[in-house]
Design an enzyme around this catalytic site. Structure first.
Site, PDB file in Angstrom:
ATOM      1  N   HIS A  38       0.822  -1.215   0.000  1.00  0.00           N
ATOM      2  CA  HIS A  38       0.000   0.000   0.000  1.00  0.00           C
ATOM      3  C   HIS A  38       0.850   1.256   0.000  1.00  0.00           C
ATOM      4  O   HIS A  38       0.555   2.239  -0.678  1.00  0.00           O
ATOM      5  CB  HIS A  38      -0.894   0.020   1.247  1.00  0.00           C
ATOM      6  CG  HIS A  38      -2.094  -0.844   1.100  1.00  0.00           C
ATOM      7  ND1 HIS A  38      -2.755  -1.391   2.161  1.00  0.00           N
ATOM      8  CD2 HIS A  38      -2.762  -1.251  -0.002  1.00  0.00           C
ATOM      9  CE1 HIS A  38      -3.773  -2.107   1.722  1.00  0.00           C
ATOM     10  NE2 HIS A  38      -3.800  -2.036   0.417  1.00  0.00           N
ATOM     11  N   CYS A  78      -5.158  -4.128 -25.138  1.00  0.00           N
ATOM     12  CA  CYS A  78      -5.102  -3.781 -23.722  1.00  0.00           C
ATOM     13  C   CYS A  78      -3.944  -4.460 -23.009  1.00  0.00           C
ATOM     14  O   CYS A  78      -3.769  -4.321 -21.811  1.00  0.00           O
ATOM     15  CB  CYS A  78      -6.426  -4.099 -23.028  1.00  0.00           C
ATOM     16  SG  CYS A  78      -6.898  -5.829 -23.171  1.00  0.00           S
ATOM     17  N   GLU A 116      -6.500 -13.199 -27.168  1.00  0.00           N
ATOM     18  CA  GLU A 116      -5.261 -13.347 -26.390  1.00  0.00           C
ATOM     19  C   GLU A 116      -4.740 -14.779 -26.397  1.00  0.00           C
ATOM     20  O   GLU A 116      -3.874 -15.127 -25.617  1.00  0.00           O
ATOM     21  CB  GLU A 116      -5.487 -12.859 -24.954  1.00  0.00           C
ATOM     22  CG  GLU A 116      -6.664 -13.509 -24.250  1.00  0.00           C
ATOM     23  CD  GLU A 116      -6.849 -13.042 -22.811  1.00  0.00           C
ATOM     24  OE1 GLU A 116      -5.912 -12.486 -22.221  1.00  0.00           O
ATOM     25  OE2 GLU A 116      -7.954 -13.254 -22.266  1.00  0.00           O
ATOM     26  N   ASP A 165      -1.094 -12.277 -22.594  1.00  0.00           N
ATOM     27  CA  ASP A 165      -1.332 -13.709 -22.779  1.00  0.00           C
ATOM     28  C   ASP A 165      -1.019 -14.156 -24.201  1.00  0.00           C
ATOM     29  O   ASP A 165      -0.481 -15.235 -24.404  1.00  0.00           O
ATOM     30  CB  ASP A 165      -2.791 -14.053 -22.431  1.00  0.00           C
ATOM     31  CG  ASP A 165      -2.957 -14.223 -20.930  1.00  0.00           C
ATOM     32  OD1 ASP A 165      -2.073 -14.836 -20.305  1.00  0.00           O
ATOM     33  OD2 ASP A 165      -3.954 -13.728 -20.377  1.00  0.00           O
TER      34      ASP A 165
END
Ligand code: PEP
Ligand code: MG
Length: 565
Positions: A185, A498, A427, A451
């Site tokens: 974080h 993407c 993909e 991928d």
């Protein structure tokens, strides 16, 4: 010294060692347990009050999501089970400090043993809460990070979100820590605040000295303590260049994404949480090209209900106010596990029962998600996208279910976008080879090069022995990409990308030449990609692509592209 660069930028400043206070104490048996419980609950109240204030500061300096991280600490300490157990230990005669520590340590141990980063992160959160409440009980005053002088490089063993919430970003030019990594974080917060940071620097606290000068490179993870004049000059120049580049990129803010000869492209972002949609807009993205919904599932302990999912998707749609939002249905399996789904261990998980395959077989789960997306489509410009498509039947079955659910919603009088688009991720090698068939079924394509590269090259990106094969610039992967884009063009459907390759300056001229229409990238890459697209004409991109598509090896492709980009 070297660590993990988690927040880019060059920091040149003066070291401030933030030593940990000793939280040691001698446990004392208590007799007045009611008074001890009161002391404990007052400490909790004061912790919550401080944390609430820090969250409000963060909300202003970083954003809502960051504030939520702090508010999460309040929920941890206010958990009725935790409080109940601590009070039970106090009733048994242990002091508040020892009772708090025993219970928190138990949770820290459980969470740290988990395999996944999200649960591991919870251990860090509980540790943060424990030391916060413990220091109040022990009457220790924390160092005020809000008051450090200008030009400070903070060095600390572990940087907690509560520390970073206090930081005044005008005065802190860098952060160094001995623990932590990219996904913690604090690292996320450092990136949002744009403070250069390097984490996991070995022996930092033993080696660094207060008041000495230091230079850090938050991209490479380099740290130089007491740099000489020559090093200082080199880094000052690098910093100036970086700042100059950032200023240069700012010129592209608020502009359309247009090539040098006037073709307009869509430049959208990849997100994992609805709140990231706000970040996409903040970085000037034109919408969302990939919402990875699996993160909503990963954060939970059971499948989120239709209502819960609807609220999350609607939130993203509302933030985007009519800008595109492509929601990808659950893409689990492979490297993304969701423990409560109880997926069987497989010999070959990347080729196994995952993503669309899993969803089509687990129709109840798929129906819930699709209904939630359809309902959210009434609140914005929402599209549905199926992951890991390998054959026409998968698209047909997915679309048939969408149609069935549309009819169901209509009969229930629930609103949704009747013209919602249903697209697919291309993909897999199979989807590339039959892209012409798939283009007749899907409303749009989005090429997932992460991928696609792996499946085309039969190379697992996580395996360092074969990582030399894992490159989207391999001639085989480039041919796949070209044939997918060509197939989409022939059917006149939009085609985006993407995967990470969409933001690669070497890939961009090829994508322009092949005819890509949408680039979906991480939010911080938006302006850089827009600038890169603006530098190409179709004619020049075609020349480059023609040459590239005649090169037989990845190395030749890379060498040639780096000479022209
Ligand atoms: C991809 O495979 O390129 C992609 C964008 O999806 P993910 O990284 O979530 O698998
Ligand atoms: Mg993928």
């Amino acid at each position: 010294m070297k660590g993990i660069g988690v927040s880019s930028g060059i920091g040149i400043g003066t070291v401030l060692l933030v030593e940990e206070h000793s939280l040691d104490y001698t446990p004392k048996p208590v007799t007045d347990t009611a008074a001890e419980k009161k002391r404990f609950s007052e400490a909790v109240a004061s912790f919550c009050e401080n944390t609430q204030a820090q969250a409000e500061t963060l909300r202003k300096t970083a954003g809502d999501k960051e504030a939520e991280i702090m508010l999460g600490h309040i929920s941890i300490i206010q958990d009725p089970f935790l409080i109940g157990e601590i009070e039970r230990l106090i009733d048994g005669g242990q002091c508040a400090e020892a009772s708090l520590e025993a219970m928190c340590d138990m949770f820290i141990q459980i969470f740290s043993a988990a395999e996944d980063d999200v649960t591991k992160q919870r251990a860090a959160d509980v540790r943060d809460v424990k030391s916060g409440v413990l220091s109040i009980l022990l009457g220790i005053r924390e160092v005020k990070l809000s008051d450090v002088p200008a030009g400070t490089i903070i060095c600390v063993k572990e940087l907690t979100p509560s520390m970073i919430a206090e930081i005044n970003k005008e005065n802190v030019v860098g952060i160094l820590t001995e623990t932590g990594s990219t996904t913690s974080h604090s690292a996320i917060l450092a990136r949002v605040l744009e403070i250069p940071a390097v984490m996991s620097v070995p022996d930092l606290m033993k080696t660094a000295k207060n008041e000495e000068k230091a230079v850090i490179d938050g991209s490479k993870g380099d740290v130089i303590l007491s740099p000489d004049e020559a090093q200082l000059a080199v880094y000052a120049e690098k910093r100036e260049k970086l700042l100059q580049e950032r200023r240069e990129l700012e010129k592209f803010r608020g502009k359309a994404t247009v090539s040098a000869d006037g073709t307009v492209y869509e430049l959208v972002c990849n997100i994992g949480k609805p709140e990231d949609a706000a970040k996409a807009l903040q970085f000037d993205g034109e919408g969302v090209g990939l919402f990875r919904t699996e993160f909503l599932f990963m954060d939970k302990t059971a499948v989120p209900s239709e209502e819960e999912q609807f609220n999350e998707y609607k939130k993203a749609a509302m933030i985007l106010k009519g800008k595109p939002l492509i929601i990808r249905t659950l893409d689990i399996g492979g490297d993304k596990d969701i423990p409560y789904l109880g997926l069987a261990k497989e010999e070959n998980p990347f080729m196994g029962f995952r993503a669309i395959r899993y969803c089509l077989k687990n129709r109840d789960l798929f129906r819930i998600q699709l209904r939630a997306i359809l309902r959210a489509s009434a609140f914005g410009n929402v599209s549905i996208m199926f992951p890991l498509i390998t054959c026409v039947e998968e698209v047909r079955k997915g679309k048939a279910l969408v149609e069935e659910l549309k009819a169901e919603l209509s009969s229930e009088g629930i609103e949704y976008d009747k013209d919602i688009k249903v697209g697919i991720m291309t993909e897999t090698a199979a989807s590339g080879i039959i892209a012409d068939y798939l283009a007749k079924e899907a409303d749009f394509f989005s090429i997932g090069t992460n991928d696609l590269t792996g499946y085309t090259m039969a190379a697992d990106r996580g395996n360092s022995d074969v990582s030399y094969l894992y490159s989207a610039l391999q001639p085989s992967v480039l041919r796949m990409i070209r044939s997918i884009i060509t197939a989409a063009g022939e059917q006149n459907i939009p085609v985006g990308m993407c995967g990470e390759a969409a933001a690669d300056p070497m890939m961009i001229p090829l994508l322009i030449s092949f005819g890509l229409t949408e680039f979906s990238v991480s939010a911080p890459s938006v302006l850089r990609v827009r600038k890169c697209i603006a530098s190409w004409t179709k004619q020049r991109a075609d020349e480059v692509a023609e040459k590239v598509m005649q090169l037989a090896t990845e190395q030749e492709v890379r060498e040639y592209l780096s000479s022209v980009t």
